[in-house]
Design an enzyme around this catalytic site. Structure first.
Site, PDB file in Angstrom:
ATOM      1  N   ASP A  57       3.564  -8.660   0.386  1.00  6.71           N
ATOM      2  CA  ASP A  57       4.696  -9.507   0.188  1.00  6.71           C
ATOM      3  C   ASP A  57       4.877 -10.318  -0.991  1.00  6.71           C
ATOM      4  OD1 ASP A  57       5.646  -8.428   2.754  1.00  6.71           O
ATOM      5  OD2 ASP A  57       5.307 -10.363   3.994  1.00  6.71           O
ATOM      6  N   ASN A  86      -1.867  -2.953   0.043  1.00  7.05           N
ATOM      7  CA  ASN A  86      -1.726  -3.666   1.383  1.00  7.05           C
ATOM      8  C   ASN A  86      -3.033  -3.659   2.116  1.00  7.05           C
ATOM      9  OD1 ASN A  86       0.674  -4.964   1.550  1.00  7.05           O
ATOM     10  ND2 ASN A  86       1.759  -3.342   2.533  1.00  7.05           N
ATOM     11  N   ASP A 121       9.155   3.210  -7.564  1.00  9.92           N
ATOM     12  CA  ASP A 121       8.177   3.242  -6.283  1.00  9.92           C
ATOM     13  C   ASP A 121       7.084   2.510  -6.876  1.00  9.92           C
ATOM     14  OD1 ASP A 121       7.645   4.235  -3.595  1.00  9.92           O
ATOM     15  OD2 ASP A 121       5.835   4.495  -4.691  1.00  9.92           O
ATOM     16  N   GLU A 151       8.439  -0.308  -0.373  1.00 11.04           N
ATOM     17  CA  GLU A 151       8.069  -0.522  -1.691  1.00 11.04           C
ATOM     18  C   GLU A 151       9.019   0.137  -2.750  1.00 11.04           C
ATOM     19  OE1 GLU A 151       5.221   2.807  -0.107  1.00 11.04           O
ATOM     20  OE2 GLU A 151       6.413   1.161   0.604  1.00 11.04           O
ATOM     21  N   HIS A 193      -1.403  -8.045   3.785  1.00 11.70           N
ATOM     22  CA  HIS A 193       0.435  -7.826   4.175  1.00 11.70           C
ATOM     23  C   HIS A 193       1.001  -9.262   3.294  1.00 11.70           C
ATOM     24  CE1 HIS A 193       0.741  -4.111   5.949  1.00 11.70           C
ATOM     25  NE2 HIS A 193      -0.051  -4.441   6.711  1.00 11.70           N
TER      26      HIS A 193
END
Length: 302
Positions: free
Chosen positions: A192, A183, A175, A219, A188
């Site tokens: 990414d 974020n 994780d 994630e 975002h």
């Protein structure tokens, strides 16, 4: 210059060595030739080598070709391998029986070299296209690594294989630490890009063809390590943690470090008839929870 594609594997099964030699001579330019002279070894070889096609004699001592085909098609590990029956039988009912079992074609004895080669090439090409489409369906659109669907199906097959031989399977759940905070701070689009870099770093830490790294969702990532003991899983998990930290992706405000980090939970299971994949995943998830509760950027388990 890209590496050349590996040669397809062609498994020839016949209890007469002279027939194997004849087929091998016909097909030697089309792939890597494997051979077996009985049904039991053919099934074992198909499971371990995963050939791209099987040319299977019908009439053999002991287990005949029909039974071999039936067992190959009943096994999820080998079910998608195309089977061509090679036989001197010429009755339509025999051909229908083989096709009903899942064979893709028939080749009659005595062998006609040009016809046999053409049919094998056709089915190898069909399999290549089918594999390509399957691979596209199994890729995560953002990161380019395996997706959750691929992991679920592959893990089920490997679990069954491990159960059959009482072997160990290790699982690592990964994780990204405080990714929501990342974020919110960077946007975002940067999020990414961060996931793409992490996926690539994780992928480079495993080297065996059987090992699989996949995006598990959001994630979260997951790694399946067949036939890997606890110490091996721990070593790979630590390698993953270090690889992501070495990316040096700035994460202002993170509590574990000044860069993006990951937490990892691992489990190792010797698979028997009473153990389920879900149990291994739950154990890895519990260890992942501990890693995050203990301060993140660390490995817990197996």
């Amino acid at each position: 210059m890209p590496d050349a594609a590996p040669l397809p594997k062609i498994l020839i099964v016949d209890d007469e060595p002279t027939n194997i030699d004849l087929l091998a001579a016909v097909l030697e330019d089309d792939g890597e030739i494997l051979f077996c002279t009985d049904g039991a070894s053919a099934i074992a070889t198909a499971e371990s080598e995963l050939p791209d096609i099987v040319l299977l004699d019908v009439v053999m001592g002991g287990m005949d070709g029909y039974e071999v085909c039936r067992r190959l098609k009943d096994n999820p590990i080998t079910a998608q391998i195309p089977v061509i029956f090679v036989t001197a039988l010429d009755q339509k009912t025999d051909e229908e029986a083989g096709l009903a079992l899942g064979a893709v074609d028939y080749v009659a004895k005595p062998i006609n070299a040009s016809i046999t080669r053409a049919r094998v090439r056709t089915h190898l090409e069909l399999k290549r296209h089918r594999d390509h489409l399957t691979n596209l369906a199994y890729l995560d659109g953002l990161t380019g690594i395996a997706n959750r669907r691929r992991f679920d199906e592959y893990a089920a097959v490997e679990w069954q294989r491990a159960r059959r031989h009482a072997r160990s399977v290790s699982v690592i759940l990964i994780d990204v630490d405080q990714f929501k905070h990342y974020n919110d701070r960077y946007g975002h689009q940067e999020g990414d890009a961060c996931l793409q870099q992490i996926a690539n770093a994780l992928r480079t830490t495993v080297h065996r063809p059987a090992d699989l790294v996949a995006r598990y969702g959001g994630e979260e990532f997951v790694c399946l390590l067949p036939e890997t003991p606890a110490e091996g899983a721990r070593e790979i998990a630590e390698r993953m943690r270090a690889a992501v930290a070495q990316l040096g992706i700035a994460h202002v405000g993170a509590t574990a470090a000044e860069c993006v980090t990951i937490s990892l939970g691992a489990s190792c299971t010797v698979v028997d008839m009473d153990t389920e994949l879900e149990t291994a995943l739950n154990a890895a998830d519990e260890n992942l929870y501990k890693a995050k509760a203990n301060g993140r950027n660390q490995v817990v388990g197996p």
